[in-house]
Design an enzyme around this catalytic site. Sequence first.
Site, PDB file in Angstrom:
ATOM      1  N   CYS A   1       0.345  -0.911   0.095  1.00 32.56           N
ATOM      2  CA  CYS A   1       0.261  -0.060  -0.135  1.00 32.56           C
ATOM      3  C   CYS A   1       0.727   0.982   0.098  1.00 32.56           C
ATOM      4  O   CYS A   1       1.691   1.337   0.744  1.00 32.56           O
ATOM      5  CB  CYS A   1      -0.816   0.161   1.199  1.00 32.56           C
ATOM      6  SG  CYS A   1      -2.239   1.128   0.762  1.00 32.56           S
TER       7      CYS A   1
ATOM      8  N   GLN B   1      -9.037  14.258   9.846  1.00 27.78           N
ATOM      9  CA  GLN B   1      -8.713  14.276   8.679  1.00 27.78           C
ATOM     10  C   GLN B   1      -7.299  13.151   8.282  1.00 27.78           C
ATOM     11  O   GLN B   1      -6.725  12.648   8.974  1.00 27.78           O
ATOM     12  CB  GLN B   1      -8.432  16.022   8.909  1.00 27.78           C
ATOM     13  CG  GLN B   1      -8.678  17.344   9.104  1.00 27.78           C
ATOM     14  CD  GLN B   1      -9.279  17.432   7.415  1.00 27.78           C
ATOM     15  OE1 GLN B   1      -9.462  16.321   7.294  1.00 27.78           O
ATOM     16  NE2 GLN B   1     -10.843  17.722   8.065  1.00 27.78           N
TER      17      GLN B   1
ATOM     18  N   GLU C   1     -21.696  20.592  16.737  1.00 28.47           N
ATOM     19  CA  GLU C   1     -21.178  19.643  16.632  1.00 28.47           C
ATOM     20  C   GLU C   1     -22.407  18.676  17.102  1.00 28.47           C
ATOM     21  O   GLU C   1     -22.989  18.789  18.061  1.00 28.47           O
ATOM     22  CB  GLU C   1     -19.936  18.736  17.087  1.00 28.47           C
ATOM     23  CG  GLU C   1     -20.341  17.701  16.846  1.00 28.47           C
ATOM     24  CD  GLU C   1     -20.059  17.150  15.301  1.00 28.47           C
ATOM     25  OE1 GLU C   1     -20.519  16.443  15.125  1.00 28.47           O
ATOM     26  OE2 GLU C   1     -19.564  18.038  14.400  1.00 28.47           O
TER      27      GLU C   1
ATOM     28  N   CYS D   1     -15.485  18.612   1.649  1.00 32.38           N
ATOM     29  CA  CYS D   1     -15.049  17.582   1.343  1.00 32.38           C
ATOM     30  C   CYS D   1     -15.794  17.059  -0.138  1.00 32.38           C
ATOM     31  O   CYS D   1     -15.217  16.659  -0.804  1.00 32.38           O
ATOM     32  CB  CYS D   1     -14.539  16.776   1.944  1.00 32.38           C
ATOM     33  SG  CYS D   1     -16.336  16.349   2.616  1.00 32.38           S
TER      34      CYS D   1
END
Length: 401
Positions: free
Chosen positions: A133, A237, A284, A355
């Site tokens: 990977c 992130q 949130e 995003c």
Amino acid sequence: MSEGSEIVGIAARGDGIASDGRHQPLTAPGDRLRADGGITRGPHHREPPCRHFPECGGCTLQHLDDASYATYLHDRVASALAQHGLSTEIRAPILSPPKTRRRATLHAERRGRQVLLGFTESKSHRLVDVYQCEILHPDLFALLQPLRGLLAAMLPRSRRADIHLTLADQGADILIKGVEADGLANAEALTSFAARHNLARLTIDEGLGPEPRWEPDPVTVTLGGVPVALPPGAFLQATQEGQDALSSAARGICEGAATVADLFAGLGTLSLIHAPKTKVYAAEASRDAVMSLKAAANAAQRPVFTDHRDLYRRPLTVEELNRFDAVILDPPRAGAQEQMRNLADAMPRIAYISCNPSTFSRDAAILCEGGYMLEWVQPVGQFRWSTHVELATSFRRQSSE
């Protein structure tokens, strides 16, 4: 297809776009499509470094060099903006280096006696057993083969398990969902595995919620210089470099603000980046994230007021928004359309982190129609070699003069 057609760009989903308008997968700008169906590689076509490419869906654009990949990210943003009649300065994309992903979700399943662990194929549910990977941080990749051995004794035959890997301050944090790990033998196996590999935490979710089985010390992630408790499977992130780029942009936009609202605050990635005396309101919907941020801010004596609030059902009103000098938004992929309508009538400067270029552009159009100017966009490619692009953007209210 005409002989000698040249690839002139990359479409949103990663296929090359030929000069005659057709799409061809696994091509790079400058490649030529021969009449026999073959491809003559151009100057931007690189040899993919991973042996699992292109079967593995973890990466879809490893055949692009950095220059053409950065151009692709730029064009994704420009195209999304253009669909809503918008244009602005698009800064050079910031790319995270290879092998820096500190958060990833892999899948595991049993085929006979073999345990497969990896990512699914592109546009398929078929699992690719990963033995190389080029995106995962080496500390996480090193755990894949040992995990196959651990899962061999507890992986069910009839369903797939999810493996959430995260690098925390204390080391690797693993959450395994979809296995049954009852009994003394399993308990001993989990403890032995975690100790042998110096894990920060090992958590099992059998379907009733995460249950830590190993956590010698409280697991934290440092955000803005403040250690914050990291709930199992919490959002973070994808790379430290990506987080730094987004944080730097948001901090610059909010510079000088005495009061800041951080909407969709999560663990406080963008709440704790400001000067220590800056008053921050952090909203949130995740209770675990809110509690982690509140405890961390209190311990660090930061003036952060946390609010457990679903901003989709209860967005901030214009009156509430006008109490702040600056507003930061970092919503999920769906964007923040309802919140935009109130922001369009408010006065603060805005840092919008996204995003999803498509939903961002839709939201940006609402702000621009309300009198804001989109000053610039900073693309961030922290999901390297994928079609995914993050954005940091700046909005300011246009002068009425």
